[in-house]
Scaffold this motif. Structure first.
Motif, PDB file in Angstrom:
ATOM      1  N   ALA A 370      11.436  33.774 -62.397  1.00 37.12           N
ATOM      2  CA  ALA A 370      12.393  34.613 -63.115  1.00 37.12           C
ATOM      3  C   ALA A 370      13.681  33.848 -63.404  1.00 37.12           C
ATOM      4  CB  ALA A 370      12.713  35.861 -62.295  1.00 37.12           C
ATOM      5  N   LEU A 371      14.319  34.229 -64.480  1.00 38.70           N
ATOM      6  CA  LEU A 371      15.639  33.719 -64.849  1.00 38.70           C
ATOM      7  C   LEU A 371      16.572  34.900 -65.047  1.00 38.70           C
ATOM      8  CD1 LEU A 371      14.738  31.040 -67.579  1.00 38.70           C
ATOM      9  CD2 LEU A 371      15.017  30.671 -65.113  1.00 38.70           C
ATOM     10  N   ASP A 372      17.832  34.744 -64.665  1.00 37.31           N
ATOM     11  CA  ASP A 372      18.806  35.793 -64.981  1.00 37.31           C
ATOM     12  C   ASP A 372      19.528  35.422 -66.272  1.00 37.31           C
ATOM     13  OD1 ASP A 372      20.760  33.903 -64.342  1.00 37.31           O
ATOM     14  OD2 ASP A 372      21.231  34.783 -62.397  1.00 37.31           O
ATOM     15  N   PHE A 373      20.461  36.255 -66.708  1.00 33.16           N
ATOM     16  CA  PHE A 373      21.127  36.031 -67.989  1.00 33.16           C
ATOM     17  C   PHE A 373      21.913  34.718 -67.999  1.00 33.16           C
ATOM     18  CE2 PHE A 373      21.256  40.855 -68.993  1.00 33.16           C
ATOM     19  CZ  PHE A 373      19.978  40.764 -69.529  1.00 33.16           C
ATOM     20  N   ASP A 374      22.545  34.390 -66.879  1.00 32.29           N
ATOM     21  CA  ASP A 374      23.277  33.113 -66.809  1.00 32.29           C
ATOM     22  C   ASP A 374      22.322  31.941 -66.940  1.00 32.29           C
ATOM     23  OD1 ASP A 374      25.733  34.302 -66.548  1.00 32.29           O
ATOM     24  OD2 ASP A 374      25.822  34.127 -64.367  1.00 32.29           O
ATOM     25  N   ASP A 375      21.162  32.037 -66.319  1.00 32.03           N
ATOM     26  CA  ASP A 375      20.174  30.959 -66.411  1.00 32.03           C
ATOM     27  C   ASP A 375      19.752  30.728 -67.853  1.00 32.03           C
ATOM     28  OD1 ASP A 375      20.089  30.606 -63.621  1.00 32.03           O
ATOM     29  OD2 ASP A 375      18.572  32.166 -63.394  1.00 32.03           O
ATOM     30  N   LEU A 376      19.579  31.808 -68.609  1.00 30.26           N
ATOM     31  CA  LEU A 376      19.172  31.671 -70.013  1.00 30.26           C
ATOM     32  C   LEU A 376      20.174  30.819 -70.782  1.00 30.26           C
ATOM     33  CD1 LEU A 376      18.048  35.339 -70.867  1.00 30.26           C
ATOM     34  CD2 LEU A 376      16.584  33.385 -70.305  1.00 30.26           C
ATOM     35  N   ILE A 377      21.456  31.132 -70.578  1.00 33.16           N
ATOM     36  CA  ILE A 377      22.505  30.412 -71.307  1.00 33.16           C
ATOM     37  C   ILE A 377      22.580  28.960 -70.843  1.00 33.16           C
ATOM     38  CG2 ILE A 377      24.974  30.301 -71.790  1.00 33.16           C
ATOM     39  CD1 ILE A 377      23.623  32.662 -73.112  1.00 33.16           C
ATOM     40  N   LEU A 378      22.663  28.747 -69.537  1.00 37.32           N
ATOM     41  CA  LEU A 378      22.867  27.402 -69.005  1.00 37.32           C
ATOM     42  C   LEU A 378      21.657  26.500 -69.271  1.00 37.32           C
ATOM     43  CD1 LEU A 378      24.584  28.284 -65.608  1.00 37.32           C
ATOM     44  CD2 LEU A 378      25.659  27.621 -67.762  1.00 37.32           C
ATOM     45  N   SER A 379      20.458  27.050 -69.137  1.00 33.13           N
ATOM     46  CA  SER A 379      19.259  26.236 -69.371  1.00 33.13           C
ATOM     47  C   SER A 379      19.136  25.859 -70.842  1.00 33.13           C
ATOM     48  CB  SER A 379      18.002  26.989 -68.909  1.00 33.13           C
ATOM     49  OG  SER A 379      18.031  27.208 -67.514  1.00 33.13           O
ATOM     50  N   THR A 380      19.484  26.787 -71.725  1.00 30.14           N
ATOM     51  CA  THR A 380      19.429  26.476 -73.160  1.00 30.14           C
ATOM     52  C   THR A 380      20.502  25.462 -73.524  1.00 30.14           C
ATOM     53  OG1 THR A 380      18.616  28.711 -73.619  1.00 30.14           O
ATOM     54  CG2 THR A 380      19.466  27.454 -75.488  1.00 30.14           C
ATOM     55  N   ARG A 381      21.685  25.622 -72.957  1.00 32.26           N
ATOM     56  CA  ARG A 381      22.749  24.640 -73.193  1.00 32.26           C
ATOM     57  C   ARG A 381      22.292  23.249 -72.778  1.00 32.26           C
ATOM     58  NH1 ARG A 381      27.475  24.502 -69.005  1.00 32.26           N
ATOM     59  NH2 ARG A 381      25.678  23.671 -67.868  1.00 32.26           N
ATOM     60  N   ASP A 382      21.705  23.151 -71.591  1.00 32.53           N
ATOM     61  CA  ASP A 382      21.249  21.851 -71.103  1.00 32.53           C
ATOM     62  C   ASP A 382      20.113  21.314 -71.967  1.00 32.53           C
ATOM     63  OD1 ASP A 382      23.134  22.085 -69.123  1.00 32.53           O
ATOM     64  OD2 ASP A 382      21.710  22.712 -67.573  1.00 32.53           O
ATOM     65  N   LEU A 383      19.231  22.204 -72.398  1.00 31.94           N
ATOM     66  CA  LEU A 383      18.131  21.803 -73.271  1.00 31.94           C
ATOM     67  C   LEU A 383      18.661  21.161 -74.550  1.00 31.94           C
ATOM     68  CD1 LEU A 383      15.125  21.899 -74.258  1.00 31.94           C
ATOM     69  CD2 LEU A 383      15.639  24.187 -75.133  1.00 31.94           C
ATOM     70  N   LEU A 384      19.709  21.747 -75.106  1.00 33.88           N
ATOM     71  CA  LEU A 384      20.249  21.267 -76.372  1.00 33.88           C
ATOM     72  C   LEU A 384      21.127  20.028 -76.218  1.00 33.88           C
ATOM     73  CD1 LEU A 384      21.189  24.716 -77.942  1.00 33.88           C
ATOM     74  CD2 LEU A 384      19.265  23.260 -78.560  1.00 33.88           C
ATOM     75  N   GLN A 385      21.603  19.781 -75.002  1.00 32.25           N
ATOM     76  CA  GLN A 385      22.543  18.684 -74.814  1.00 32.25           C
ATOM     77  C   GLN A 385      21.921  17.445 -74.183  1.00 32.25           C
ATOM     78  OE1 GLN A 385      25.786  20.380 -72.559  1.00 32.25           O
ATOM     79  NE2 GLN A 385      26.762  21.238 -74.370  1.00 32.25           N
TER      80      GLN A 385
END
Length: 454
Positions: A370-385
């Motif tokens: 599971a991921l929480d809402f913060d995980d969604l943002i931070l993981s996507t940010r890291d994915l893009l960077q």
């Protein structure tokens, strides 16, 4: 009425100008000024300008706003598909479209079908739903569990409380490091249970910022530095009042002797000073209230005493005022340094306990995929960077987006902006599609998520 001064006409012209699909814009618009209308009009004009629906990304703050905007766009397009020419022309003019050719009318009629046939349809999403879809496409590159599910806010909070309770029980059972056990002891001694809970919640809600500092240990070092301490040992030493400079010690004896020969108020203060001076060095730090009350007034000894002594004492000892002032300044600075040290040590303790809770929470989420809402943002940010495979994933995402529109920009926090920025980084490079645009609209006066650092 003169149209040049007509507020409604001026507002309409402003709306039409920022809905221009050829420009990028950041719009500051007050409540009721038509922000959703402008967003809708801009999407319509982008599609009228031959922009593919699937290459337009609209990011909203809530699901309700996403649904509202989707309904407005699809309703308008559905209406155009069967409307008379004159009706379409009037509506095109209303959104600022100047092309009134038969070709444009025909195009307006076909847009509804184009949106339905577009791969993935028109992308009107919350920031979190966009991030979720990106991570679902590239879980390996993002380092998230394949097939993960997203915790809603209530479930995430319940799981976080379970992690907190488990960690606290683990500390009390002696199953954590002595450093974390000492940290909990310090927090319990300094505050009530509710204060402890609020402190932990505050730090756990700032996991993104703590990650930016390099983790919980680095955040502790940063907090010590913020309070003016190079290391924890320095803060520990500053949190107590033990040995004092020899000159201050001598002056305290002189002040005590002088006050003892004055009135009742003088004698009371002399008693406090003399009693404190007779204590062993190691006990003085536990009796700071005794010495501080001799120099300061108020419930928390907040204010220096307006009169150092009665007139009799001052007349009998001309040196008294200067010596007393020097001692008073020393204890004032010592007291402030102690308070800074106490806040620093409390912060470090809270960070240590919060870090242990966060580690447990992450393990519990991983066990549930599971991921929480913060995980969604931070993981996507890291994915893009990040580089490597993530860079390829970012390229795939970026190639599918030519236009980004952000609604309620005032409620978007820094990590969410990092996601948007990563998507839009290539938009304004010289060798990229010159027709790519970025648009944001919001009203700082309506910002209600400052607690999330929006």
């Amino acid at each position: 009425m003169n149209n040049a001064l007509d507020p409604i006409s001026l507002a309409t012209l402003s709306q039409q100008s920022v809905a221009n699909p050829k420009i990028s814009a950041w719009v500051d618009a007050s409540a009721g000024s038509g922000k959703t209308k402008v967003l809708t009009d801009r999407v319509l004009r982008l599609m009228l300008a031959h922009q593919a629906p699937e290459k337009i990304l609209c990011l909203t703050f809530t699901k309700a706003a996403s649904a509202e905007m989707t309904n407005r766009v699809t309703s308008r397009l559905a209406g155009w598909s069967t409307a008379e020419d004159q009706t379409i022309l009037e509506q095109l003019r209303a959104i600022g479209e100047t092309d009134s050719s038969a070709k444009m009318i025909k195009r307006a009629r076909t847009l509804f079908a184009r949106v339905i046939d577009a791969p993935g349809g028109l992308k009107v999403q919350t920031v979190h739903s966009f991030c979720q879809s990106a991570l679902e496409r590239f879980p390996a590159e993002a380092g998230v569990p394949p097939g993960f599910h997203t915790l809603d806010e209530r479930t995430a909070n319940n799981l976080l409380r379970e992690a907190r309770d488990y960690t606290l029980r683990s500390i009390m059972a002696g199953n954590q490091t002595p450093l974390i056990a000492q940290a909990l002891d310090q927090l319990v001694i300094r505050g009530e249970a509710e204060t402890l809970d609020n402190l932990l919640q505050a730090f756990l809600s700032e996991r993104a910022r703590i990650e930016e500092l390099g983790g919980w240990d680095n955040a502790s070092k940063a907090s010590l530095s913020f309070f003016g301490f190079a290391e924890e040992a320095e803060a520990v030493a500053s949190a107590s009042l033990g040995s004092i400079p020899p000159q201050i010690e001598r002056n305290l004896h002189r002040i005590g002797e002088a006050l003892a020969g004055g009135g009742k108020t003088d004698e009371a203060r002399a008693s406090e000073i003399n009693e404190w001076l007779t204590l062993p060095i190691e006990e003085r730090s536990e009796a700071t209230k005794l010495i501080f009350s001799a120099f300061f007034t108020g419930a928390g000894e907040e204010s220096p005493r307006s009169k150092p002594a009665t007139k009799n004492v001052l007349s009998a000892h001309p040196w008294f005022a200067d010596v007393y002032s020097e001692a008073s300044e020393f204890f004032f600075n010592a007291r402030e340094r102690m308070r800074l040290a106490e806040r620093a040590l409390e912060t470090v303790a809270a960070l240590r306990v919060s870090g242990a809770v966060a580690d447990r929470y992450d393990l519990m989420k991983l066990a549930r995929s599971a991921l929480d809402f913060d995980d969604l943002i931070l993981s996507t940010r890291d994915l893009l960077q990040k580089n490597g495979g993530a860079q390829w994933a970012a390229l795939k995402l970026d190639q599918g987006i030519d236009h980004i529109l952000v609604d309620e920009a005032q409620d978007t926090n820094p990590e969410q902006w990092q996601v948007v920025r990563a998507l839009a980084d290539e938009f304004f490079q010289a060798d990229t599609n010159p027709e790519r645009t970025f648009f944001a609209v919001g009203d700082p006066k309506q910002s209600i998520f400052s607690f999330q650092r929006a």
